[in-house]
Design a protein around this motif. Structure first.
Motif, PDB file in Angstrom:
ATOM      1  N   THR A  75       0.844  -1.196   0.000  1.00 18.86           N
ATOM      2  CA  THR A  75       0.000   0.000   0.000  1.00 18.86           C
ATOM      3  C   THR A  75       0.879   1.246   0.000  1.00 18.86           C
ATOM      4  N   PHE A  76       0.442   2.258  -0.757  1.00 21.95           N
ATOM      5  CA  PHE A  76       1.146   3.537  -0.836  1.00 21.95           C
ATOM      6  C   PHE A  76       0.199   4.606  -0.299  1.00 21.95           C
ATOM      7  N   TYR A  77       0.590   5.223   0.826  1.00 23.52           N
ATOM      8  CA  TYR A  77      -0.248   6.227   1.491  1.00 23.52           C
ATOM      9  C   TYR A  77       0.275   7.623   1.153  1.00 23.52           C
ATOM     10  N   ILE A  78      -0.641   8.536   0.889  1.00 18.96           N
ATOM     11  CA  ILE A  78      -0.270   9.900   0.521  1.00 18.96           C
ATOM     12  C   ILE A  78      -0.826  10.866   1.553  1.00 18.96           C
ATOM     13  N   ASP A  79       0.046  11.529   2.278  1.00 15.13           N
ATOM     14  CA  ASP A  79      -0.383  12.469   3.310  1.00 15.13           C
ATOM     15  C   ASP A  79      -0.653  13.849   2.708  1.00 15.13           C
ATOM     16  N   THR A  80      -1.861  14.354   2.907  1.00 14.00           N
ATOM     17  CA  THR A  80      -2.258  15.755   2.691  1.00 14.00           C
ATOM     18  C   THR A  80      -2.379  16.185   1.233  1.00 14.00           C
ATOM     19  N   TYR A 101      -3.481   2.685  -3.561  1.00 10.33           N
ATOM     20  CA  TYR A 101      -3.177   4.036  -3.098  1.00 10.33           C
ATOM     21  C   TYR A 101      -4.240   4.502  -2.103  1.00 10.33           C
ATOM     22  N   ILE A 102      -3.792   5.017  -0.962  1.00  9.30           N
ATOM     23  CA  ILE A 102      -4.702   5.545   0.060  1.00  9.30           C
ATOM     24  C   ILE A 102      -4.315   6.988   0.358  1.00  9.30           C
ATOM     25  N   TYR A 103      -5.282   7.865   0.225  1.00 12.02           N
ATOM     26  CA  TYR A 103      -5.068   9.294   0.441  1.00 12.02           C
ATOM     27  C   TYR A 103      -5.482   9.660   1.863  1.00 12.02           C
ATOM     28  N   ILE A 104      -4.614  10.365   2.574  1.00 12.42           N
ATOM     29  CA  ILE A 104      -4.876  10.826   3.940  1.00 12.42           C
ATOM     30  C   ILE A 104      -5.207  12.315   3.857  1.00 12.42           C
TER      31      ILE A 104
END
Length: 275
Positions: A75-80, A101-104
């Protein structure tokens, strides 16, 4: 591996992501954080890949690609910043379309951010994690560009409260920059100028000079949440983490919203007042 892409130079970005990892019960040994932040030394449980502000956009893209290629990424998380802070993630989404992809999401001045991006981001995230109330147009974009979205409140780390000093004290907590720290400090100084019995304890990450006998500056102390309970008042800006951490101390939390490029602290305070 869980890869977190954490743009922004402030301490708050890494603090937020650390809490999210804890909230989601992700094993810290399975996490790689890609970031330009200078505050990685506070988070020793993670593996970091450091970006440099002096590098070109193409260098950032190459480093991100190398991390993905070199690790079995789940998983690739993207902050902000959903496209990155300069649009660097747009090519990543095209190069690795198979990744989850998971967007924070936290507050962004959405139109300001979109205008700064080089082109349209057509990514569809597997999920977006929404951490606070957003602009309506930002949330509408998320609904269009994410298969699902989840409203989530981050867990606070368990702490044992202790007094910082044995005499009454007020806290000022802001990591930087210098002008912003001084803005928050000066408000506390002004509020307590007639009371020489109250110590003002400043916690920051930058070098500042202030002349007041009852004011003491502590640089590079982290975390400071253990000192909240015994403080008379706590002065902070209206950053995401400060507002979240101090929601249990709202009667003594003095919030001073500051003008930021992408973070709308006035919007955040307005939502807090409504709720």
């Amino acid at each position: 591996m869980h890869i977190f892409y954490v743009q922004g130079g402030g301490l708050g970005h890494l603090t937020r992501v650390d809490k999210l990892i804890t909230t989601l019960n992700i094993k810290k040994g399975t996490v790689i954080i890609i970031t330009p932040s200078v505050f990685t030394n506070y988070f020793n449980d993670y593996q970091f890949v450091k970006l440099s502000w002096s590098e070109d956009l193409s260098d950032w893209i190459e480093q991100i690609e190398n991390v993905i290629k070199s690790n079995p990424t789940t998983t690739f998380y993207i902050d902000t910043f959903p496209s990155g802070i300069k649009g660097e993630l747009i090519s990543i989404y095209s190069t690795f379309p198979y990744l989850k992809y998971i967007y924070i999401a936290r507050v962004l001045k959405w139109e300001t951010y979109l205008k700064a991006m080089p082109n349209q981001n057509n990514i569809v995230f597997s999920q977006t994690i929404v951490l606070e109330p957003l602009y309506d147009n930002h949330l509408d974009w998320i609904k269009t560009h994410s298969k699902t979205y989840l409203n989530l409140t981050l867990k606070s780390n368990s702490i044992t409260p202790i007094p910082f000093i044995d005499t009454p004290y007020v806290m000022v907590v802001h990591s930087g920059g210098k002008a912003d720290v001084l803005r928050v400090c000066n408000q506390a100084i002004d509020d307590y100028k007639a009371d020489s019995n109250i110590h003002i304890i400043v916690f920051t990450q930058v070098d500042i000079q202030l002349k007041k006998e009852t004011l003491f500056i502590n640089k590079n102390v982290f975390p400071v949440t253990q000192y909240y309970e015994d403080a008379i008042k706590i002065y902070t800006a209206a950053g995401f983490n400060s507002v979240q951490e101090l929601r249990f101390f709202k009667d003594k939390h003095i919030i001073i919203p500051l003008k930021k490029l992408y973070d709308d602290q006035f919007f955040r305070v307005s939502n807090k007042m409504k709720n």
